[in-house]
Design an enzyme around this catalytic site. Structure first.
Site, PDB file in Angstrom:
ATOM      1  N   LYS A   1       0.875  -1.311   0.064  1.00 27.33           N
ATOM      2  CA  LYS A   1       0.162  -0.093   0.125  1.00 27.33           C
ATOM      3  C   LYS A   1       0.705   1.090  -0.206  1.00 27.33           C
ATOM      4  O   LYS A   1       0.628   2.271  -0.911  1.00 27.33           O
ATOM      5  CB  LYS A   1      -0.819  -0.181   1.272  1.00 27.33           C
TER       6      LYS A   1
ATOM      7  N   ASP B   1      -6.344   1.367   0.891  1.00 29.86           N
ATOM      8  CA  ASP B   1      -6.433   1.222   2.347  1.00 29.86           C
ATOM      9  C   ASP B   1      -7.833   1.002   2.478  1.00 29.86           C
ATOM     10  O   ASP B   1      -8.488   0.504   1.732  1.00 29.86           O
ATOM     11  CB  ASP B   1      -6.262   2.622   2.857  1.00 29.86           C
TER      12      ASP B   1
END
Length: 215
Positions: free
Chosen positions: A121, A139
């Site tokens: 991420k 996320d």
């Protein structure tokens, strides 16, 4: 509404309303953004923005972090979530960038993910925001909103599957910005527990709204 039409409606709305959407983390260079994103894991951007001015003043580059200590780094980030672990990440990150990447934040996903505290991420955030690559960081907001809108199938039950589904169906030129569209919509409108459907401007193509607000 078929998937293609839903994606077209999504891009049309947000590219008109929020064409310049960007991260709410404060930074002035790639190193600062990397540090801020590492710190932001399971913590609010607001809190990180309160901490980073003093942190960046003391540690303006990777070398200054590398030459510091866990105790000193901790003293600057004690108010964020998991400060002990994040202090270790920042120290290791500073050392590796200094020793292996000539003090510069690397560009490739592989190199970024080799840094302490940097998962897929975070690497995607840096790749998209700093290096303008068509990368989609997933996320909790991106995961939730893309599912609710119906942009990704129910079988997309992991961040990686959501990432792949979004990248497959979004034009390359909007992928990086679409990441921020989804985050901001999730942060201020499509809340986890109490989605603000009455305030939402995209209920006309939202699968969640159609299912839960039948007329």
């Amino acid at each position: 509404m078929v998937k293609k039409e839903r994606f077209q409606a999504f891009v049309a709305h947000f590219s008109t309303r929020f064409p310049e959407a960007e991260t709410e983390l404060h930074y002035t260079n790639p190193f600062e953004l990397l540090v801020a994103v590492v710190l932001s894991a399971q913590c609010t951007d607001k809190r990180i923005n309160q901490v980073t001015p003093a942190l960046f003043k003391r540690f303006p580059d990777a070398k200054s972090l590398a030459d510091s200590s866990l105790e000193e780094i901790f003293s600057y980030i004690r108010s964020v979530s998991y400060p002990n672990n994040k202090a270790k990440h920042l120290l290791g990150l500073g050392q590796k960038i200094t020793d292996q990447f000539a003090g510069e934040v690397p560009e490739t996903m592989e190199d970024l993910q080799s840094l302490p505290g940097v998962g897929r991420k975070t690497a995607n955030v840096i790749a998209s925001v700093i290096y303008n690559q068509p990368a989609m960081a997933v996320d909790t907001h991106v995961f939730r909103v893309s599912q609710r809108l119906g942009l990704v199938p129910k079988t997309a039950n992991t961040p990686l599957k959501v990432e792949m589904a979004l990248i497959k169906n979004l034009p390359d030129e909007v992928i990086a910005t679409a990441h921020h569209w989804l985050i901001l919509h999730g942060r201020y409108i499509c809340l986890a527990r109490t989605p603000q459907c009455a305030k939402c401007e995209i209920t006309h193509f939202c699968a969640f709204y159609k299912k839960n607000h039948k007329e």
